[in-house]
Design a protein around this motif. Sequence first.
Motif, mmCIF file in Angstrom:
data_model
loop_
_atom_site.group_PDB
_atom_site.id
_atom_site.type_symbol
_atom_site.label_atom_id
_atom_site.label_comp_id
_atom_site.label_asym_id
_atom_site.label_seq_id
_atom_site.Cartn_x
_atom_site.Cartn_y
_atom_site.Cartn_z
ATOM 1 N N SER A 1 0.857 -1.183 0.000
ATOM 2 C CA SER A 1 0.000 0.000 0.000
ATOM 3 C C SER A 1 0.893 1.233 0.000
ATOM 4 C CB SER A 1 -0.910 0.021 1.228
ATOM 5 O OG SER A 1 -1.782 -1.096 1.222
ATOM 6 N N GLY B 1 1.193 5.632 0.147
ATOM 7 C CA GLY B 1 0.661 6.968 0.352
ATOM 8 C C GLY B 1 1.668 7.990 -0.147
ATOM 9 N N SER C 1 -4.794 4.420 2.325
ATOM 10 C CA SER C 1 -4.705 3.336 1.342
ATOM 11 C C SER C 1 -5.039 1.997 1.987
ATOM 12 C CB SER C 1 -3.294 3.281 0.740
ATOM 13 O OG SER C 1 -3.075 4.342 -0.137
ATOM 14 N N SER D 1 -8.613 1.506 2.564
ATOM 15 C CA SER D 1 -9.402 1.369 1.333
ATOM 16 C C SER D 1 -9.344 -0.037 0.753
ATOM 17 C CB SER D 1 -8.929 2.384 0.294
ATOM 18 O OG SER D 1 -9.071 3.707 0.791
ATOM 19 N N CYS E 1 -3.197 -0.332 -2.998
ATOM 20 C CA CYS E 1 -3.624 0.826 -3.767
ATOM 21 C C CYS E 1 -2.766 2.034 -3.402
ATOM 22 C CB CYS E 1 -5.103 1.127 -3.542
ATOM 23 S SG CYS E 1 -5.524 1.514 -1.835
ATOM 24 N N THR F 1 -2.746 6.264 -2.569
ATOM 25 C CA THR F 1 -3.556 7.399 -2.141
ATOM 26 C C THR F 1 -2.674 8.633 -2.007
ATOM 27 O OG1 THR F 1 -5.037 5.930 -0.907
ATOM 28 C CG2 THR F 1 -5.116 8.287 -0.371
#
Length: 403
Positions: free
Chosen positions: A354, A356, A380, A383, A387, A389
Amino acid sequence: MALRDPSALLGTRMSLGVRTVVQGLWRRAFADVPDHVRVELVDMCFQTRVPLAISGFTLAIVAAHMASASGNMWLGVLSAVGAAVTVFRIACDVLYNKRKPRGGFSPAESRRWEYLYGGSSFVFASLIGLLGFVAFRGTSSAHQLLTTALVFGYAAGIVCRISARPAIALPALMMVALPTAVSAIGRIEGSFLFYTVILLAFLLGSFETVSFLYRQTVEQISLKHQFAMLARHDPLTGLANRLGFQEKLILTATRSQGYSELMAVQSIDLDGFKVVNDRYGHPIGDALLQAVAGRLSGMLRDGDFAVRMGGDEFLVVQCAVANRDEAMLLGRRIVKILSEPFAMVDLELTIGASVGIAIGETGDDPSALALAADKALYASKSSGRNCVTFAQPSAVDTIARAG
């Protein structure tokens, strides 16, 4: 079959032993060392201003006295040349220390300064050797005593102060001692022969001392750099640690003074790493972290860098980012590449990542950027993981531009 003379055999063995020692010292003297070590060794040579002045003006005074007493005008010339060379060497020392950047000279610049120092050292050593040669060609015991003190004193100074660069120290020692020894042995008298033997013995001993001091100095400098690297780098992955992260950001900000650049800080957390570490043990977990560090490093451009903040948390810093899309592109690539399987011994492990991202200018507070990226990372993970963010522009006051 005739037996060889034992004394001749002993003399041959001693000669071979001396030759082996000298050859070994000579090879070590001209052996290459890492650039960062060589730069520091050269720097040590340019911290000798007081000894340079003492030895230089002592040579000038002794040569001037001998010229006055003997009426030899060439000794007066030698005195003047010695004083001029001394002034030049002191000026070079002053100029070197005045121009030296805060982080030191580059290897190429340091090498040029070394050539300058070595050349002037050889000229000065030759002047002392020439003075000794002239003194022992004459009959004045006072002059021979003065030059002997000068030869031994300067040779001792070479051993103590220039042993950091034996490629300069060893030839300089020979230039100082050998002309005096040749002149003394040419007298073919018992006391002068004995003097020559002592001088050559001290010369050989000086070679060994220079070699010893050089090895010790190189080891100390190497250890200092190793400890400095360990203080700024993670020992497991080789990436920068928290201290290294702060220093690199400060250096980046310093280099970009006078113009504005965007910089992206990407905070990365490995998804599923704890499960792998608990199931297969710390050795597999450590190997996986090393593999992650390798993949991150392989994605970076020149000037960018990766950081291990601790555990399975990493940072990637993108310098000179054009826009938000460029940072997003790398963030997605990080997620994709770290989600690909890792081959660990007989295992194939799959984790995720993940990310950020916080974007700011190079002059912004690094801690604030890292904190904003960390907050975006938590978003992230909330979520659904795997992913990317972006931090909101309002997440930290120092972020002036987010897209």
